[in-house]
Design a protein around this motif. Structure first.
Motif, PDB file in Angstrom:
ATOM      1  N   PRO A   1      49.846  32.698  44.701  1.00 22.95           N
ATOM      2  CA  PRO A   1      50.313  33.047  43.507  1.00 22.95           C
ATOM      3  C   PRO A   1      51.064  34.155  43.124  1.00 22.95           C
ATOM      4  O   PRO A   1      51.658  34.376  42.079  1.00 22.95           O
ATOM      5  N   ASP A   2      50.536  35.232  44.034  1.00 18.52           N
ATOM      6  CA  ASP A   2      51.243  36.525  43.978  1.00 18.52           C
ATOM      7  C   ASP A   2      52.314  36.767  44.918  1.00 18.52           C
ATOM      8  O   ASP A   2      52.897  37.831  45.140  1.00 18.52           O
TER       9      ASP A   2
ATOM     10  N   PHE B   1      45.406  42.068  51.990  1.00 20.40           N
ATOM     11  CA  PHE B   1      45.745  40.595  51.945  1.00 20.40           C
ATOM     12  C   PHE B   1      44.589  39.538  52.324  1.00 20.40           C
ATOM     13  O   PHE B   1      44.939  38.407  52.969  1.00 20.40           O
ATOM     14  N   THR B   2      43.453  40.093  51.902  1.00 21.75           N
ATOM     15  CA  THR B   2      42.244  39.130  52.425  1.00 21.75           C
ATOM     16  C   THR B   2      42.181  37.926  51.055  1.00 21.75           C
ATOM     17  O   THR B   2      42.678  38.388  50.092  1.00 21.75           O
TER      18      THR B   2
ATOM     19  N   SER C   1      38.774  39.332  43.011  1.00 21.90           N
ATOM     20  CA  SER C   1      38.894  40.649  42.459  1.00 21.90           C
ATOM     21  C   SER C   1      39.740  40.907  41.587  1.00 21.90           C
ATOM     22  O   SER C   1      39.885  41.650  40.580  1.00 21.90           O
ATOM     23  N   GLY C   2      41.168  40.031  41.609  1.00 19.50           N
ATOM     24  CA  GLY C   2      42.176  40.175  41.008  1.00 19.50           C
ATOM     25  C   GLY C   2      43.058  41.398  41.452  1.00 19.50           C
ATOM     26  O   GLY C   2      44.224  41.697  40.567  1.00 19.50           O
ATOM     27  N   ALA C   3      42.866  41.744  42.516  1.00 15.58           N
ATOM     28  CA  ALA C   3      43.830  42.838  43.053  1.00 15.58           C
ATOM     29  C   ALA C   3      44.714  42.246  43.878  1.00 15.58           C
ATOM     30  O   ALA C   3      45.263  42.385  45.110  1.00 15.58           O
TER      31      ALA C   3
END
Ligand code: FAD
Ligand code: PYC
Length: 416
Positions: free
Chosen positions: A344-345, A395-396, A402-404
């Motif tokens: 998604p990111d 990148f885990t 967490s949203g990071a």
């Protein structure tokens, strides 16, 4: 490395190429290894190579369901750059670019690395502002980046149309001079030969069909060539990451889409650099054989079909001719597709998982080729130490809880 004379090349040609020595072994799978890498693409082979070279693990198998380099490694358009927006991405992609710079020498294999420069075109003021912001961010991270106005773009790439009457006029472009292209199969073969020389077993025609686990830890894999035991198993299967992860009971935040490309008939050298345009939705480079290598955005549907389609040809050609009117008389020769895993990111996953000893490298979407050496290098560290390499830490899989997120849709280029 053995050298061949003209006469030995001629002799082999005349006797049907039956006398060439193997460049890497073709071993039978053993019953157990210290580590199993699933996937013999560039990332999987690089992971095995760095595990053996830098972490002293020699009892490793790379399991490939087809032939090495037959997945996205053999289907991509080899654009290499590190001009991503966020610090986390700049770190990993520039780590990879630095490794590319010395890789031919390290592997003693001509990977045909060409730092010919990558232009990312802006067609309006909004795009220009976004790209200039990226240039500034890149420079803060020590990544080489320049902003060119339209005339400077024309000077760097003379065949591009910068007329104001164009449907998508060119306002300017970013240039990364260290960016460029290389030769995909040479990279795969170079890593395979080097990994094999360090004792890695490369096993082709060996599909992983199951992941074995006991008490929350991986114990090995089931394959079309039997059971293989291993305390560490790493999945590096690009378009099929969700399929293999599901064998370990995991659901990844990934969608798989076809991505297509095509090549023209070969012509004399006319295009000196890589040109990419998000708005027009096309990118292009010229191979050393003279073919124009042209790519598109992802197919919008999800799927696993590795083939081309007519609408992509039409849209890509329309876009190409916008930028390069002189290509209107070119004939296209071949078209193909590969399957890309998109997070998604628009950033990758390089991670341990809730299953002890099971690691995932996935989600490179449309842009993982450029990361190949860096991805393999940091993933090998993650596997060897059971701790993320500092460059891989953002990148885990935890970032999806967490949203990071590392939202790189803008820098992921044409294809998203
Ligand atoms: P792959 O080479 O696909 O390796 C994965 C391997 O896993 C495959 O060989 C597959 O057969 C194997 N496998 C799958 N399932 C199993 C199983 N169950 N058991 C055993 N083996 C299995 N990126 C860029 O940076 N620049 C570009 O210009 C670019 N252009 C692209 C153009 C196209 C058309 C496509 C499709 C992709 C492009 N990419 C580009 C993306 C890039 O190709 C990928 O992100 C990258 O190659 C993925 O690396 P990999 O080594 O994991 O993939
Ligand atoms: O990520 O630069 C890139 C790219 C180019 C073509 C496909 N991906």
């Amino acid at each position: 490395m053995k050298r061949y004379s003209f006469f030995s090349l001629l002799r082999e040609g005349l006797r049907g190429h039956t006398g060439w020595p193997r460049v890497w072994r073709n071993p039978e799978p053993k019953q157990a290894y210290d580590a199993v890498i699933i996937g013999g693409g560039g990332h999987g082979l690089a992971t095995a190579y760095y595990l053996a070279k830098e972490h002293g693990m020699r009892d490793i198998a790379v399991l490939e369901k087809g032939w090495i380099g037959g997945g996205n490694a053999g289907r991509n358009t080899t654009v290499i750059r590190s001009n991503y927006l966020f610090d986390e991405s700049a770190a990993i992609y520039d780590h990879a670019l630095t490794l590319w710079e010395g890789l031919g020498r390290e592997l003693n294999f001509n990977i045909m690395m060409s730092h010919r420069g990558v232009l990312n075109i802006a067609h309006d003021e909004h795009e220009a502002r976004e790209l200039i912001r990226r240039v500034e961010a890149n420079r803060l991270n020590g990544v080489d980046a320049e902003w060119l106005n339209a005339e400077q773009v024309k000077a760097f790439c003379p065949i591009i149309d910068i007329s104001r009457s164009a449907r998508y006029p060119i306002v300017g472009a970013t240039l990364q001079r260290r960016g460029g292209i290389n030769r995909h199969d040479a990279v795969v073969w170079g890593y395979a030969r080097a990994a094999d020389a360090l004792g890695v077993d490369i096993i082709q025609q060996c599909e992983v069909t199951g992941v074995s686990m006991k008490a929350g830890a991986v114990t090995g894999v089931e394959t079309t060539r039997g059971t293989i035991h291993a305390p560490k198993v790493a999945s590096v299967v690009a378009g099929h990451s969700s399929v293999v992860a599901s064998m370990a009971g995991l659901r990844l935040p990934i969608e798989s889409h076809p991505l297509q490309a095509l090549v023209s008939e070969p012509i004399k050298p006319v295009l000196p650099c890589v040109v990419m345009s998000n708005a027009v939705h096309v990118y292009c480079s010229q191979s050393d054989k003279g073919e124009l290598v042209i790519g598109a955005g992802i197919d919008h549907h999800l799927g696993y079909t590795q083939r081309g389609s007519i609408n992509i040809i039409e849209e890509q050609m329309a876009a190409m001719v916008e930028l390069f009117p002189m290509f209107s008389r070119l004939r296209m020769m071949r078209q193909w597709g590969g399957i890309v895993d998109v997070c998604p990111d628009a950033s990758p996953v390089i991670s341990k998982t809730p299953v002890r000893g099971f690691y995932v490298n996935a989600g490179w979407g449309t842009g993982g080729w450029k990361a190949t050496p860096g991805s393999g290098h940091v993933f090998a560290h993650t596997i060897a130490h059971d701790q993320p390499h500092p460059i891989a830490a953002p990148f885990t899989l935890e970032r999806f809880a967490s949203g990071a997120l590392v939202a790189e849709h803008g820098a992921a280029a044409v294809a998203h």
